[in-house]
Design a protein around this motif. Structure first.
Motif, short mmCIF file in Angstrom:
data_model
loop_
_atom_site.label_atom_id
_atom_site.label_comp_id
_atom_site.label_asym_id
_atom_site.label_seq_id
_atom_site.Cartn_x
_atom_site.Cartn_y
_atom_site.Cartn_z
N THR A 101 0.84 -1.20 0.00
CA THR A 101 0.00 0.00 0.00
C THR A 101 0.88 1.24 0.00
O THR A 101 2.04 1.21 0.42
CB THR A 101 -0.92 0.05 1.23
N ASP A 102 0.30 2.34 -0.46
CA ASP A 102 1.00 3.62 -0.45
C ASP A 102 1.37 3.99 0.98
O ASP A 102 0.66 3.65 1.93
CB ASP A 102 0.11 4.69 -1.07
N GLY A 103 2.47 4.69 1.15
CA GLY A 103 2.92 5.07 2.48
C GLY A 103 3.95 4.08 3.01
O GLY A 103 4.35 3.14 2.31
N PHE A 104 4.36 4.26 4.25
CA PHE A 104 5.45 3.45 4.79
C PHE A 104 5.04 2.58 5.98
O PHE A 104 5.89 1.98 6.62
CB PHE A 104 6.63 4.35 5.14
N ALA A 105 3.74 2.47 6.23
CA ALA A 105 3.26 1.52 7.22
C ALA A 105 3.27 0.12 6.62
O ALA A 105 3.00 -0.06 5.43
CB ALA A 105 1.85 1.88 7.67
N ALA A 106 3.57 -0.87 7.45
CA ALA A 106 3.63 -2.24 6.95
C ALA A 106 2.26 -2.73 6.50
O ALA A 106 2.14 -3.50 5.54
CB ALA A 106 4.19 -3.17 8.02
N GLY A 107 1.21 -2.28 7.18
CA GLY A 107 -0.13 -2.69 6.81
C GLY A 107 -0.43 -4.12 7.22
O GLY A 107 -0.90 -4.38 8.32
N ASP A 108 -0.11 -5.05 6.35
CA ASP A 108 -0.42 -6.47 6.56
C ASP A 108 0.87 -7.28 6.46
O ASP A 108 1.20 -7.78 5.38
CB ASP A 108 -1.44 -6.92 5.52
N PRO A 109 1.60 -7.44 7.55
CA PRO A 109 2.87 -8.18 7.48
C PRO A 109 2.70 -9.59 6.95
O PRO A 109 3.57 -10.08 6.20
CB PRO A 109 3.36 -8.17 8.93
N GLU A 110 1.61 -10.26 7.30
CA GLU A 110 1.43 -11.62 6.80
C GLU A 110 1.18 -11.63 5.30
O GLU A 110 1.60 -12.56 4.60
CB GLU A 110 0.29 -12.32 7.56
N GLY A 111 0.50 -10.59 4.80
CA GLY A 111 0.35 -10.46 3.36
C GLY A 111 1.68 -10.25 2.66
O GLY A 111 1.93 -10.79 1.57
#
Length: 232
Positions: free
Chosen positions: A64-74
């Motif tokens: 995803t846009d930005g620098f957050a991991a979001g979904d590490p398992e993904g």
């Protein structure tokens, strides 16, 4: 300056990859969706590029846009699919909302890479504390490169930081290669080379028609010539 400089070029597809290699690129960064500053490409794209060129490939792990991991398992699942498609080098980097490195997410993804070499990308240029980030990541397996402009706004502003960090090579957290990219121009090269920096990353600079057009063999060749000292 005797060491040959590394030239890494962003590639979106097979056409880009073939042109970049023909122009003299040493390595490709494979991404999709440049409107989001580069996301993870499909396994099919990676497999196609791997079959078409024989230079090194580094594949983006960013969903995803930005620098957050979001979904590490993904991200872990994507890494597995990409490795099955022939990828063996990667690009990643995750920050917390406060600008500190998301060490848990980085470690989780790196564990799934199982020793593959990887680049921590320009998230470092948005970090609250670059030095702290480098020291926290210093001993992670496979980390051999930081892609950085020295500043979130690009090399023009970040050049002093890049030169200063190059001088710290050998200190804890500073053994990784500095791969300069982000607003990089040919006129930046002499000062960077003088500082001992020998790795360069281009995206738009390889595309005279912009991101809607393909990588240009001639544009890449011009960068190759300058880095090799064959042109002013």
């Amino acid at each position: 300056m005797s060491k040959r400089a590394v030239l890494e070029v962003i590639a979106l597809d097979v056409e880009d990859a073939v042109a970049a290699q023909a122009g003299g690129a040493d390595r490709l960064e494979l991404v999709t969706e440049m409107a989001a500053d580069g996301l993870t490409p499909s396994a099919a794209t990676v497999a196609g590029i791997r079959a078409a060129v024989d230079i090194d490939l580094r594949v983006m792990l960013r969903l995803t846009d930005g620098f957050a991991a979001g979904d590490p398992e993904g991200l872990v699942r994507s890494a597995g699919e990409l490795r099955a498609a022939g990828a063996d080098q990667f690009v990643l980097g995750f920050l917390e909302a406060d600008g500190s490195v998301d060490l848990a997410a980085v470690e989780r993804v790196v564990a799934a890479l199982d020793g593959c070499r990887w680049t921590f990308h320009r998230a470092i240029d948005r970090a609250a504390d670059r030095d702290a980030l480098r020291k926290q990541l210093a001993d992670l397996p496979g980390l051999d490169t930081y892609l950085t402009a020295g500043s979130a706004s690009g090399v023009d502003e970040g050049l002093p930081t890049l030169v200063a960090e190059a001088r710290r090579r050998g200190e804890p957290g500073y053994d990784q290669t500095i791969l300069v990219g982000g607003g990089l121009r040919l006129d930046h090269v002499p000062a960077l080379r003088h500082a001992g920096i020998d790795a360069f990353h281009i995206g738009g600079a390889a595309r005279p028609q912009g991101w809607e057009g393909p990588v240009s063999v001639d544009a890449v060749a011009q960068w190759r010539a300058v880095l090799d000292g064959e042109a002013a």
